[in-house]
Every structure is written in structure tokens, then in C-alpha cells.
Design an enzyme around this catalytic site. Structure first.
Site, PDB file in Angstrom:
ATOM      1  N   SER A  46       9.629  87.410  17.849  1.00  0.00           N
ATOM      2  CA  SER A  46      10.640  87.887  18.787  1.00  0.00           C
ATOM      3  C   SER A  46      10.522  89.384  19.047  1.00  0.00           C
ATOM      4  CB  SER A  46      12.046  87.562  18.261  1.00  0.00           C
ATOM      5  OG  SER A  46      12.294  88.213  17.037  1.00  0.00           O
ATOM      6  N   HIS A  47       9.674  90.079  18.286  1.00  0.00           N
ATOM      7  CA  HIS A  47       9.425  91.501  18.511  1.00  0.00           C
ATOM      8  C   HIS A  47       7.968  91.770  18.864  1.00  0.00           C
ATOM      9  CE1 HIS A  47      13.226  91.630  16.259  1.00  0.00           C
ATOM     10  NE2 HIS A  47      13.453  92.717  16.954  1.00  0.00           N
ATOM     11  N   ASP A 187      15.080  85.865  19.269  1.00  0.00           N
ATOM     12  CA  ASP A 187      14.894  84.472  18.856  1.00  0.00           C
ATOM     13  C   ASP A 187      15.636  83.521  19.791  1.00  0.00           C
ATOM     14  OD1 ASP A 187      13.282  85.091  16.678  1.00  0.00           O
ATOM     15  OD2 ASP A 187      14.988  85.282  15.305  1.00  0.00           O
TER      16      ASP A 187
END
Length: 332
Positions: A46-47, A187
Site C-alpha cells: 500500500s506504500h 490497503d
């Protein structure tokens, strides 16, 4: 949804090309691309590459300045102020973190107040840099209001992550990096892209009803982990990374944001602690005795262990094909 396997080397190259095409100078592009590559390597998807289009959008809109050079000042021997000047946080941190390490080594406790930095990455790199120097570290930042506090329906808090690292002799440091929301926003966004459902207790819809639909949560609100307790920790992060260091709350960030989908320049507080000075040099044995007792539990994994375990062998990552197509279009 179709997936594509891509090397971490190509991820890095694509990110550098896309960021420089959007106006970032080479050093800033390399710093951001490195943070994205490392997130993919460590399984923090998610990063990872998912964040690149947002970075590019914020550069193109002018909200973030890809050529900004951070300005450092030192009001006291234990305090470093870094004005990123609307630049990208990974680049500003490359300049500021070594100063925090030196100050913490000298003073025992020191703080770095990051201002006007566009942060879209994980927080663990900041605190892990301190742990690698034999120091403990704490970091936090606010964001945009996407979380309804316990007892409310209105979005008033950011996901407000909090990270901590503890050094270990002859072992990877203990590191956690967590949103104070029940789930990181990235997420939820990834789940919405993939058409997946989420567990209960992550968020509410526009009517304030519990939902497992990520799209409904994105139009409604996330909720804090742990009810009122998580809500209180999130409030602490708002104040520590906002008013305390002369920056805005998540609500203030939203009022100033142009809604281009990229990171709003904002504040981050990083605190370094020197266990040698604070303990009189006798911290290692006690800490390791305790941590090894935890490691002896058959089903327990210390925070950060999975991330560090991936580093020795992961050279590729699996990404949605349409996302890679978008990234390649931005790069070439």
C-alpha cells in the site's frame, strides 16, 4: 484482475523516470523511487508503486515542489527543524535524519520537526535509520481527514500512523509502523481496486453503518482501531505532528489541499532516544532477555521480522497490470 511480475530494479527505474518527467530533480526522484522500491521489497504494497501516480499528480499540479531543497535549523542542541518547502519527504529525510542521529547520540533524547513535507511513504524507514545507529525511535504524522473518531460519524482524523524502532545487537531491529485507523487507507484503496471485501470493524458507510465494502468505506469513513483507545492515540498523533510543530491538523490539511490525489505537505515528528545514555549503558541484557522470551513463543512474531526476512531474497514483485501500464505511460 491481471497481474504482472516486475523486478525491483525496473520498479526503481520507472519511478525515477516518471518523477523526473513530472518535474522532480534527480536526487529527489531517486529518494522517492527508493522508498517505493523498498516498500515493494518489504511487502508494504500500500506504500509501493501504488503511490506513484499520486506523487506525479502532486508534482504536475504544483502542490509539491520536486526541486525544493530542505532548510535545516537548530534552535537547541537537541532539536532539529527541517522545512521541506513543499518538497518530497524521502529527500528531505535524507538530509535531516543524520542530524537527528548525531543529536540523539550527544544529548540522549532529540527531536526532528519536519515541516511542509509531502509524505506518501511508510514511516518505518525513519525509525529504522535510528535503530541502525543503535538508537530507539518514534515517528508520527497526520494526513487528510478520512477517519471518524469513536462516537462520531464525521471524518475528523487522519489515518495518523505511528512508528517505533528498537535496536538489537546482532539482529534486525524491532520495528512497527501502523495506522491508528483500523486499516491503512492504502490497503482499503487496494481492496477497492481489486473488488475485494474487508473484515468487519474497518469502517462505516455514508450513513454511519458498519460495512465490509471498501468502496463504501472510501465514501464513508474509516474508524480507529480499538475504539476509544485507538481514537485517543490518533488524537495524540494529530497534536504531535500538527500544532506542536507549527503545522496543521488533518482538517487543516484538507482545507488547503487541491484534491489532486497526491500527498499534502504537512508535519512529521521524529524522536530519537539513546538507550546507552538513558540506561547508563545497561539496557542490552534486560531488553534481549525479554525479547528472546517473546521469540520463544511458538506462534509469536516480533514486529518487523517478516519485513526483514523478505529482504534477503525478494528481487521481484507482483503488480496489477493496469497499474504498471499507467506507470510506464508516466515514465515514457
Amino acid at each position: 484482475m491481471a497481474k504482472e511480475t516486475i523486478s525491483l530494479i525496473e520498479i526503481h527505474e520507472l519511478c525515477v523516470a516518471a518523477l523526473t518527467n513530472a518535474g522532480a530533480h534527480q536526487a529527489a526522484a531517486l529518494a522517492v523511487a527508493g522508498s517505493i522500491r523498498d516498500a515493494e521489497r518489504d511487502g508494504s504494497f500500500s506504500h509501493g508503486i501504488f503511490r506513484l501516480p499520486g506523487f506525479v499528480a502532486s508534482l504536475r499540479s504544483g502542490k509539491v515542489d520536486g526541486t525544493a531543497e530542505p532548510e535545516l535549523s537548530f534552535p537547541t542542541p537537541a532539536l532539529i527543524l527541517c522545512d521541506a518547502r513543499r518538497g518530497m519527504a524521502p529527500y528531505a529525510l535524507q538530509r535531516a535524519l543524520p542530524e537527528l542521529v548525531r543529536a540523539t547520540q550527544r544529548m540522549g533524547i532529540a527531536a526532528l520537526a519536519m515541516r511542509n513535507s509531502a509524505h506518501f511513504a511508510a514511516l518505518w524507514p525513519e525509525v529504522e535509520a535510528l535503530a541502525e545507529a543503535g538508537l530507539a525511535g518514534i515517528a508520527c504524522t497526520n494526513y487528510l481527514p478520512v477517519v471518524a473518531p469513536a462516537g462520531a460519524r464525521e471524518r475528523l482524523l487522519g489515518t495518523n500512523p505511528l512508528a517505533f524502532a528498537w535496536p538489537r545487537p546482532n539482529a534486525a531491529p524491532l520495528v512497527f509502523d501502523m495506522a491508528t485507523a483500523a486499516r491503512a487507507l492504502g490497503d482499503v484503496q487496494l481492496a477497492a481496486r481489486e473488488g475485494a471485501s474487508l473484515p468487519e470493524g474497518i469502517g462505516i458507510d455514508r450513513d454511519g453503518e458498519d460495512t465490509t465494502d471498501p468502496a463504501a468505506i472510501l465514501s464513508g469513513a474509516l474508524i480507529p482501531f480499538g475504539g476509544y483507545k485507538g481514537s485517543a492515540i490518533s488524537l495524540m498523533v494529530e497534536l504531535l505532528s500538527g500544532s506542536l510543530i507549527g503545522q496543521m491538523s488533518s482538517l487543516g490539511n484538507a482545507e488547503a489541499d487541491n484534491n489532486d490525489g497526491g500527498p499534502p505537505p504537512r508535519g512529521e515528528l521524529i524522536i530519537g532516544l539513546n538507550p546507552d545514555l538513558l540506561s547508563g549503558g545497561c539496557w542490552r541484557a534486560e531488553a534481549e532477555t525479554f525479547l528472546k522470551r517473546l521469540e520463544a513463543q511458538p506462534d509469536l512474531r516480533l514486529p518487523g521480522q517478516r519485513r526483514h526476512a523478505r529482504r534477503g531474497h525478494v528481487t521481484t514483485t507482483v503488480v496489477e497490470a493496469d497499474l504498471i501500464e499507467t506507470v510506464r505511460a508516466l515514465a515514457f
